[in-house]
Enzyme design. Structure first.
Site, mmCIF file in Angstrom:
data_model
loop_
_atom_site.group_PDB
_atom_site.id
_atom_site.type_symbol
_atom_site.label_atom_id
_atom_site.label_comp_id
_atom_site.label_asym_id
_atom_site.label_seq_id
_atom_site.Cartn_x
_atom_site.Cartn_y
_atom_site.Cartn_z
ATOM 1 N N GLY A 58 0.813 -1.216 0.000
ATOM 2 C CA GLY A 58 0.000 0.000 0.000
ATOM 3 C C GLY A 58 0.846 1.266 0.000
ATOM 4 N N THR A 59 1.900 1.271 0.791
ATOM 5 C CA THR A 59 2.749 2.464 0.896
ATOM 6 C C THR A 59 3.350 2.815 -0.460
ATOM 7 O OG1 THR A 59 3.266 1.948 3.188
ATOM 8 C CG2 THR A 59 4.805 3.397 2.038
ATOM 9 N N ASN A 112 -8.297 4.033 8.150
ATOM 10 C CA ASN A 112 -7.675 2.999 8.962
ATOM 11 C C ASN A 112 -7.845 3.254 10.459
ATOM 12 O OD1 ASN A 112 -5.847 5.098 7.871
ATOM 13 N ND2 ASN A 112 -4.432 4.325 9.406
ATOM 14 N N GLN A 123 -7.490 -0.192 3.256
ATOM 15 C CA GLN A 123 -8.436 -0.820 4.191
ATOM 16 C C GLN A 123 -9.740 -1.190 3.480
ATOM 17 O OE1 GLN A 123 -7.809 -1.712 7.303
ATOM 18 N NE2 GLN A 123 -5.855 -0.662 7.555
ATOM 19 N N HIS A 128 -2.009 -7.583 2.563
ATOM 20 C CA HIS A 128 -1.988 -8.183 3.901
ATOM 21 C C HIS A 128 -3.127 -7.729 4.804
ATOM 22 C CE1 HIS A 128 -0.099 -5.007 6.544
ATOM 23 N NE2 HIS A 128 0.229 -4.518 5.361
ATOM 24 N N THR A 135 12.174 -7.029 -11.136
ATOM 25 C CA THR A 135 11.597 -8.363 -11.350
ATOM 26 C C THR A 135 10.404 -8.567 -10.419
ATOM 27 O OG1 THR A 135 13.759 -9.184 -11.953
ATOM 28 C CG2 THR A 135 12.138 -10.841 -11.286
ATOM 29 N N CYS A 177 1.353 2.040 12.746
ATOM 30 C CA CYS A 177 2.613 2.775 12.626
ATOM 31 C C CYS A 177 2.821 3.731 13.793
ATOM 32 C CB CYS A 177 2.633 3.579 11.325
ATOM 33 S SG CYS A 177 1.904 2.712 9.970
HETATM 34 C C1 LIG Z 1 -5.110 3.232 4.793
HETATM 35 C C2 LIG Z 1 -3.727 2.666 4.701
HETATM 36 N N1 LIG Z 1 -2.912 3.084 3.719
HETATM 37 C C3 LIG Z 1 -1.675 2.606 3.580
HETATM 38 C C4 LIG Z 1 -1.169 1.661 4.436
HETATM 39 C C5 LIG Z 1 0.218 1.168 4.243
HETATM 40 O O1 LIG Z 1 0.244 -0.171 3.932
HETATM 41 P P1 LIG Z 1 1.602 -1.009 4.007
HETATM 42 O O2 LIG Z 1 2.237 -0.683 5.336
HETATM 43 O O3 LIG Z 1 1.170 -2.404 3.891
HETATM 44 O O4 LIG Z 1 2.470 -0.561 2.893
HETATM 45 C C6 LIG Z 1 -1.972 1.198 5.496
HETATM 46 C C7 LIG Z 1 -1.466 0.225 6.497
HETATM 47 O O5 LIG Z 1 -1.877 0.188 7.622
HETATM 48 C C8 LIG Z 1 -3.293 1.714 5.624
HETATM 49 O O6 LIG Z 1 -4.111 1.305 6.599
#
Ligand SMILES: Cc1ncc(COP(=O)(O)O)c(C=O)c1O
Length: 382
Positions: free
Chosen positions: A71-72, A154, A182, A204, A240, A328
């Site tokens: 996601g990040t 989140n 989410q 995940h 890759t 986080c």
């Molecule tokens: C809304 C949202 N965006 C982005 C992320 C980032 O995901 P990741 O840490 O799996 O890259 C999260 C993770 O908690 C999230 O809840």
């Protein structure tokens, strides 16, 4: 002691069905999808089948699915890639966002402002953390490089009116990105229905593996690659591809998107029971986020006069794994920006608790968790 997991928004276990699909691609079918020989062809076939599956679920073209490390990275690619392209080609230098984004969005935008000279417009949100599309209409212009608004929050669970925001962006001809990391685990996703140009998803949160995600794109994607190198992922993301994880993402995403209504009905029933019990048992508590327009597994609160991290520790000792908000931020002594943006006082915001339900939770567990929260809050207040 039984340990009970109530932190499914932080991460989920990999579903055994998902794991089984992934396993051959670590061993016998280990090829590089860019290789010409049979091993490469087998890996490429799996990669493209996964892409097709994900593109169908998002209602976009297969070429418009870019696999990322999560996601990040998807948020970074969508935001940085789009605004750099738009400034170069259209002279657009403003980013419109909200004060309730995940750090993957908010800190990416902040860096673009501080280091690359973009201008930031932060929209107001209501006391539930929801954005009013009319606020975007007031601010959007030919200078807007991108609008980015979180789909399902989140920390507080609130679901934004993404489709209506998308209409405003379409009318102004400005690309619209949403972080659905989410939301994609619980809500049907469709970029065309929602008038979205870019969507970030991670595996995940939906019983898939960590370290894999995707950026879905509709229309005519206009963004610079952020990671340069080989021509993989249609030149949008070099490197890759991690075939086993991509296979796992596609399986987890398709399972998350099937039978949504029945699963959501069950889980929101448990969630509502939990919310009702906590609000009933404990004085000086506030449900954060929208009471009804919220992710079906998500319950979040602030409690007067307590330290949320101490509450988490007490619950952990009693066998309940919960969170204070975003994974986080655990250990951070400062109140969450998201909660402050809702107008919650800093002292109250420090007493936050997020409970997110998933496949292992039962009514019995919910009842004992509500009691454990109530007793722990009482003890902390003494
Ligand atoms: C809304 C949202 N965006 C982005 C992320 C980032 O995901 P990741 O840490 O799996 O890259 C999260 C993770 O908690 C999230 O809840």
């Amino acid at each position: 002691m039984d340990r009970e997991y109530f932190d499914y928004a932080a991460t989920t276990p990999v579903n055994p069905v998902v794991l089984k699909e992934m396993l051959p691609y670590f061993s016998e079918d280990f090829g590089n999808p860019s290789s010409v020989h049979v091993w490469g062809q087998r890996a490429e076939a799996a990669l493209e089948a996964a892409r097709l599956e994900c593109s169908g679920l998002l209602n976009v073209k297969p070429d418009h699915v870019v696999f990322t490390s999560g996601g990040t990275e998807s948020d970074n690619l969508a935001i940085r890639g789009t605004v750099l392209w738009r400034r170069k080609h259209k002279g657009a230098d403003e980013i419109i966002t909200t004060p309730v984004e995940h750090h993957a969005v908010s800190l990416t935008a902040k860096q673009l402002v501080n280091e690359f000279g973009f201008k930031l417009i932060t929209l107001p949100v209501d006391s539930y953390g929801m954005v009013d599309p009319e606020e975007i209409r007031k601010r959007i212009s030919s200078r807007t490089a991108l609008v980015t608004v979180i789909y399902g929050n989140n920390e507080i669970g609130t679901i934004n009116p993404v489709d209506e925001i998308g209409v405003v962006c379409r009318e102004a001809g400005v690309p619209f990105h949403s972080d659905a990391v989410q939301a994609a685990a619980h809500l049907p996703m469709d970029l065309i229905r929602d008038n979205l140009d870019l969507i970030s998803i991670g595996a995940h949160k939906m019983y898939g593996p960590k370290g894999i995600g995707l950026l879905g794109m509709s229309g005519n994607p206009q963004l610079l690659p952020i990671q340069t190198g080989g021509g993989q992922e249609n030149h949008f993301r070099a490197g890759t591809q991690n075939v086993p994880l991509i296979v796992g993402l596609a399986k987890a995403f398709s399972m998350a998107q099937s039978d949504l209504q029945e699963r959501n009905a069950l889980i929101s029933c448990l969630r509502d029971e939990l919310i009702a019990r906590i609000l009933d048992l404990i004085p000086g508590v506030l449900l954060t986020g929208h009471p009804t327009r919220r992710l079906p597994n998500h319950a979040s609160f602030v409690f007067e006069g307590i330290d949320g991290n101490r509450l988490l520790t007490m619950l952990d000792v009693r066998g309940f794994a919960c969170s204070s908000g975003s994974a986080c931020k655990v250990g951070s002594p400062t109140p969450s920006d998201v909660l402050l943006a809702l107008g919650i006082k800093p002292e109250m915001a420090l007493g936050s608790l997020r409970i997110t339900l998933g496949s292992s939770n039962t009514l019995e567990q919910v009842v004992s968790l509500a009691e454990a929260v109530s007793e722990s809050v009482e003890k902390l207040r003494q």
